[in-house]
Every structure is written in structure tokens, then in C-alpha cells.
Design an enzyme around this catalytic site. Structure first.
Site, PDB file in Angstrom:
ATOM      1  N   TYR A 140       0.759  -1.229  -0.028  1.00 39.90           N
ATOM      2  CA  TYR A 140       0.077   0.133  -0.111  1.00 39.90           C
ATOM      3  C   TYR A 140       0.922   1.337  -0.201  1.00 39.90           C
ATOM      4  O   TYR A 140       0.518   2.439  -0.317  1.00 39.90           O
ATOM      5  CB  TYR A 140      -1.006   0.052   1.208  1.00 39.90           C
ATOM      6  CG  TYR A 140      -2.282  -0.753   1.069  1.00 39.90           C
ATOM      7  CD1 TYR A 140      -2.465  -1.969   0.734  1.00 39.90           C
ATOM      8  CD2 TYR A 140      -3.424  -0.061   1.148  1.00 39.90           C
ATOM      9  CE1 TYR A 140      -3.479  -2.555   0.676  1.00 39.90           C
ATOM     10  CE2 TYR A 140      -4.752  -0.498   1.102  1.00 39.90           C
ATOM     11  CZ  TYR A 140      -4.663  -2.115   0.869  1.00 39.90           C
ATOM     12  OH  TYR A 140      -5.796  -2.465   0.679  1.00 39.90           O
ATOM     13  N   LYS A 190       3.238 -15.567   2.361  1.00 43.49           N
ATOM     14  CA  LYS A 190       3.491 -16.464   1.405  1.00 43.49           C
ATOM     15  C   LYS A 190       5.057 -16.658   1.161  1.00 43.49           C
ATOM     16  O   LYS A 190       5.552 -16.025   0.267  1.00 43.49           O
ATOM     17  CB  LYS A 190       2.925 -15.596  -0.065  1.00 43.49           C
ATOM     18  CG  LYS A 190       3.005 -16.194  -1.182  1.00 43.49           C
ATOM     19  CD  LYS A 190       1.834 -17.203  -1.204  1.00 43.49           C
ATOM     20  CE  LYS A 190       1.807 -17.773  -2.548  1.00 43.49           C
ATOM     21  NZ  LYS A 190       1.000 -19.017  -2.720  1.00 43.49           N
ATOM     22  N   ASP A 222      -2.983 -18.352   0.667  1.00 41.60           N
ATOM     23  CA  ASP A 222      -4.111 -19.045  -0.461  1.00 41.60           C
ATOM     24  C   ASP A 222      -4.700 -20.232   0.652  1.00 41.60           C
ATOM     25  O   ASP A 222      -5.814 -20.465   0.636  1.00 41.60           O
ATOM     26  CB  ASP A 222      -3.318 -19.583  -1.629  1.00 41.60           C
ATOM     27  CG  ASP A 222      -1.989 -20.364  -1.422  1.00 41.60           C
ATOM     28  OD1 ASP A 222      -1.495 -20.362  -0.193  1.00 41.60           O
ATOM     29  OD2 ASP A 222      -1.405 -20.746  -2.270  1.00 41.60           O
ATOM     30  N   ASP A 246      -6.399  -7.266   4.242  1.00 41.47           N
ATOM     31  CA  ASP A 246      -7.360  -6.435   3.570  1.00 41.47           C
ATOM     32  C   ASP A 246      -8.325  -7.334   3.144  1.00 41.47           C
ATOM     33  O   ASP A 246      -9.529  -7.547   3.201  1.00 41.47           O
ATOM     34  CB  ASP A 246      -6.923  -5.504   2.515  1.00 41.47           C
ATOM     35  CG  ASP A 246      -8.063  -4.836   1.836  1.00 41.47           C
ATOM     36  OD1 ASP A 246      -9.078  -4.463   2.459  1.00 41.47           O
ATOM     37  OD2 ASP A 246      -8.124  -4.795   0.635  1.00 41.47           O
ATOM     38  N   ASP A 250     -12.033  -9.126   4.933  1.00 42.06           N
ATOM     39  CA  ASP A 250     -13.520  -9.360   4.064  1.00 42.06           C
ATOM     40  C   ASP A 250     -14.092 -10.652   4.211  1.00 42.06           C
ATOM     41  O   ASP A 250     -15.350 -10.838   4.357  1.00 42.06           O
ATOM     42  CB  ASP A 250     -13.473  -8.665   2.744  1.00 42.06           C
ATOM     43  CG  ASP A 250     -13.445  -7.237   2.773  1.00 42.06           C
ATOM     44  OD1 ASP A 250     -13.277  -6.728   3.654  1.00 42.06           O
ATOM     45  OD2 ASP A 250     -13.987  -6.672   1.563  1.00 42.06           O
TER      46      ASP A 250
HETATM   47  C1  IPM Z   1     -10.470  -1.545   4.184  1.00 50.57           C
HETATM   48  C2  IPM Z   1     -10.707  -0.750   2.976  1.00 50.57           C
HETATM   49  C3  IPM Z   1      -9.456   0.337   2.688  1.00 50.57           C
HETATM   50  C4  IPM Z   1      -8.250  -0.544   2.309  1.00 50.57           C
HETATM   51  C5  IPM Z   1      -9.527   0.928   1.086  1.00 50.57           C
HETATM   52  C6  IPM Z   1     -10.859   1.572   1.164  1.00 50.57           C
HETATM   53  C7  IPM Z   1      -8.561   2.017   0.972  1.00 50.57           C
HETATM   54  O1  IPM Z   1     -10.744  -1.704   1.792  1.00 50.57           O
HETATM   55  O2  IPM Z   1     -10.139  -0.617   5.159  1.00 50.57           O
HETATM   56  O3  IPM Z   1     -10.043  -2.558   4.350  1.00 50.57           O
HETATM   57  O4  IPM Z   1      -7.870  -1.100   1.260  1.00 50.57           O
HETATM   58  O5  IPM Z   1      -7.383  -0.690   3.368  1.00 50.57           O
HETATM   59 MG    MG Z   2     -10.828  -3.792   2.637  1.00 57.67          MG
END
Ligand code: IPM
Ligand code: MG
Length: 357
Positions: A140, A190, A222, A246, A250
Site C-alpha cells: 500500500y 506467502k 492461499d 485487507d 473481508d
Molecule cells: C479497508 C478498505 C481500504 C483498504 C480502502 C478503502 C483503502 O478496503 O479498510 O479494508 O484497502 O485498506
Molecule cells: Mg478492505
């Protein structure tokens, strides 16, 4: 008395943050605290108002506060902006400038929501995971980065870098959290391919020597993505680098039924930032449909981590639990025989339980 910088941001950010502030008002009333809210701009809202995603004024306000509450940033309106003028830059700037290297994302399933998950009840029942994501390093932020043109075609570059000290401090955060839980850390990397991951593995292992009581395991990313769906109950604390975290957070969020449920805390600096894991959801913005629970649960984390108000935090969390037990559901978690409510009503239910319990 506590001062909170409030950044509603874009899309559903306005609605969910507005409702979470009502919950803080309820806590203030019940426990005789005073929370002062300082509203500040970031993301698309800031681009529209002053032309930059993260105004210096917003950063100053955060630095002078006891905590920061953020809704979400981003939306189709700004999707074609050049990279430095994208709303998401606000988030990265806040994390970097406030030194928030440790992102804590708990994924715990509420028993009332077992049937809201897309996975089988027996797979998700009892899931209680914390993803500890490194937040200020990795791809990032690595340089060089950018797009150049060479031999008539565009070439884009990003750089993945980690230093030992960056890995050490996030590993320590993960082990400390594990000590208060089931004492299990799974470090995800990884290392079969990436040098950064090899350094990651060596460094996490070395930190682990100081935490003999904690069981440390290592997993390739993975495989972890697969194991989270196959048998999520094997995990307690997952620690991983920025981009893997990240993605995996999710995925972990969906185990709990909806990403609309998940809270997060970003720690490491003097002032911490709290935000829901979900994004700005422009498709449902302004329609009283968004689930405010992730933001309200983020406020509970703020009470606990930034203000050390344990009882107040538990009160908010148990109110969330009770409202779900009572059958109230926003559209994202609604199933048969539940009571459908909007953003506002869901938050009102939570506030009234806080004031009654
Ligand atoms: C998160 C989001 C952010 C990230 C984006 C919106 C920059 O997906 O906080 O997980 O990738 O960190
Ligand atoms: Mg995210």
C-alpha cells in the site's frame, strides 16, 4: 470528558456515523460522561468542499482528539480522479500520519445470526476470530510506484517492502491480544514465494519466543483463504501483512453473516481510529437501509481501547446482542420471521436498551 473527531465521509458513512453518535449520547446520559464531537471532512466530501481528500485541518483535529470515528470514504463520483485525488487516499493518509499500524478486526458470530451466514450453521457456529492486519506498510505504501510508458506500452509498478521493526511491532500486538483470548496466533504469509514473507515468518517466530504460552502456527495466504471457509473455528488470532489482511478480513467478515456487522480499531499511535469494516455502499446511501451495527460496535471498541470504559463498552455490545435476539434486522441480515427495520430504527432500539438495561 472525551473529545472525538468525527469523520462521516461518503455514502452511508453519514447515516451510520450519525446513528453511532446517538449511541454515544445514550452512554453519556446513562454514565454521566461528556463526549464532545468535532466534525471534520475527509474523502469525497473533502474533495468536493476543499479539493483535497485529507485536509490538514482534519489531521490537526484528529491529533488534538482522544479518538477518531470514521464512517466510510469513496464513491463512483470520484472513481476517475487521479490517484492522489481519490477519496481512499484520506484513509491511507490518516493511518500513516497517525501511526496506526495495528488494525484489529474481530469477526465473531452472534448466535441470533447463525442463519444469516451463507455458510452452514455447523461451520460458523462459535466462530470468534480477530484479524490483526498490519496497516502502515507493505504494498500500500511501498515505493517506487506509479505508471510509466515504455516501448509504447504502459507499465505499472508497486513495491512490497517490510522492515523487521514493522513486523516485530505488529507481531507483538497480535501476541498481546492472543494472551487475553485462546492463546493461539496464526501468522499468514506467502513465504514460499516472497522475501518479505520470509522475513515476516522469521520475525514473528522470534517474537513468539517471548510468548511461550501462545501456540504459534504459520499458514500460506492461499491456504488460509480456503481454511477460513472450510473450518473457521480453528482460528483465534490471525496476524498478517497489509494487503493479505485487507482481503482476509473481508472474507472473515462474511462468516458472521454480513460485512455490515464488523467493527474495527486502528491502533498504534497516540490517537486511535475506529471505523466499520464495510465501505461507503453508494448504492444504498441515503435510503435508511444501511446496517449501523458495525459502526456502533466500533464505538464500543473506542470506549474500551481509547477511554478504558469497560463497563460502557460491554453495555453497548450486549445491547446489540439483545436487539438481534429480539429479532430486529436491517435488510442485509434479514431472514424469514425477523422484524425488518432501517438504519435509524435499529440504532433507536440499541439506544433504548442501553438506557433501560
Ligand atoms: C479497508 C478498505 C481500504 C483498504 C480502502 C478503502 C483503502 O478496503 O479498510 O479494508 O484497502 O485498506
Ligand atoms: Mg478492505
Amino acid at each position: 470528558m472525551y473529545t472525538i473527531t468525527v469523520i462521516s465521509g461518503d455514502g452511508i458513512g453519514q447515516e451510520v456515523v450519525g446513528r453511532a453518535l446517538k449511541v454515544l449520547d445514550a452512554v453519556a446520559k446513562k454514565y454521566h460522561h461528556q463526549f464532545t464531537f468535532k466534525h471534520a471532512l475527509a474523502g469525497g466530501a473533502a474533495l468536493d468542499a476543499v479539493g483535497v481528500p485529507l485536509p490538514e485541518e482534519t489531521l490537526d483535529s484528529c491529533r488534538a482528539s482522544d479518538a477518531v470515528l470514521l464512517g466510510a470514504v469513496g464513491g463512483p463520483k470520484w472513481d476517475n480522479n487521479p490517484p492522489h485525488l481519490k477519496p481512499e487516499q484520506a484513509l491511507l493518509g490518516l493511518r500513516k500520519n497517525l501511526g496506526l499500524y495495528a488494525n484489529i478486526r474481530p469477526a465473531k458470530i452472534y448466535s441470533a445470526l447463525l442463519d444469516a451466514s451463507t455458510l452452514k450453521r455447523e461451520v460458523v457456529e462459535g466462530v470468534d476470530i480477530v484479524v490483526v492486519r498490519e496497516l502502515t506498510g507493505g504494498i500500500y505504501f511501498g515505493t517506487p510506484r506509479g505508471v510509466e510508458s515504455k516501448n509504447g506500452e504502459a507499465i505499472a509498478t508497486n513495491t512490497l517492502t517490510y522492515s523487521e521493526s514493522e513486523i516485530k511491532r505488529i507481531a507483538e500486538s497480535a501476541f498481546e491480544i492472543a494472551m487475553k483470548r485462546k492463546k493461539k496466533v496464526c501468522s499468514v504469509d506467502k513465504a514460499n514465494i516472497l522475501e518479505t514473507s520470509q522475513l515476516w515468518r522469521i520475525t514473528v517466530t522470534a517474537v513468539g519466543q517471548k510468548y511461550r504460552e501462545v501456540e504459534l502456527s504459520h499458514m500460506y495466504v492461499d491456504n488460509c483463504a480456503m481454511q477460513l471457509i472450510r473450518n473457521p473455528k480453528q482460528f483465534d488470532v490471525i496476524v498478517t501483512e497489509n494487503m493479505f489482511g485487507d482481503i482476509l478480513s473481508d472474507e472473515a467478515a462474511m462468516l458472521t453473516g454480513s460485512i455490515g456487522m464488523l467493527a474495527s480499531a486502528s491502533l498504534g499511535g497516540k490517537v486511535a481510529l475506529y471505523e466499520p469494516v464495510h465501505g461507503s455502499a453508494p448504492d444504498i446511501a441515503g435510503q435508511n437501509k444501511a446496517n449501523p451495527i458495525a459502526t456502533i460496535a466500533s464505538v464500543a471498541m473506542m470506549l474500551r481501547f481509547s477511554f478504558n470504559l469497560q463497563k460502557e463498552a460491554e453495555d453497548v455490545e450486549s445491547a446489540i446482542q439483545k436487539v438481534l435476539d429480539n429479532g430486529y434486522r436491517t435488510p442485509d441480515i434479514a431472514t424469514a420471521n425477523t422484524i425488518r427495520v432501517g438504519t435509524k430504527e435499529m440504532a433507536e432500539q440499541i439506544c433504548s436498551i442501553i438506557l433501560r438495561q
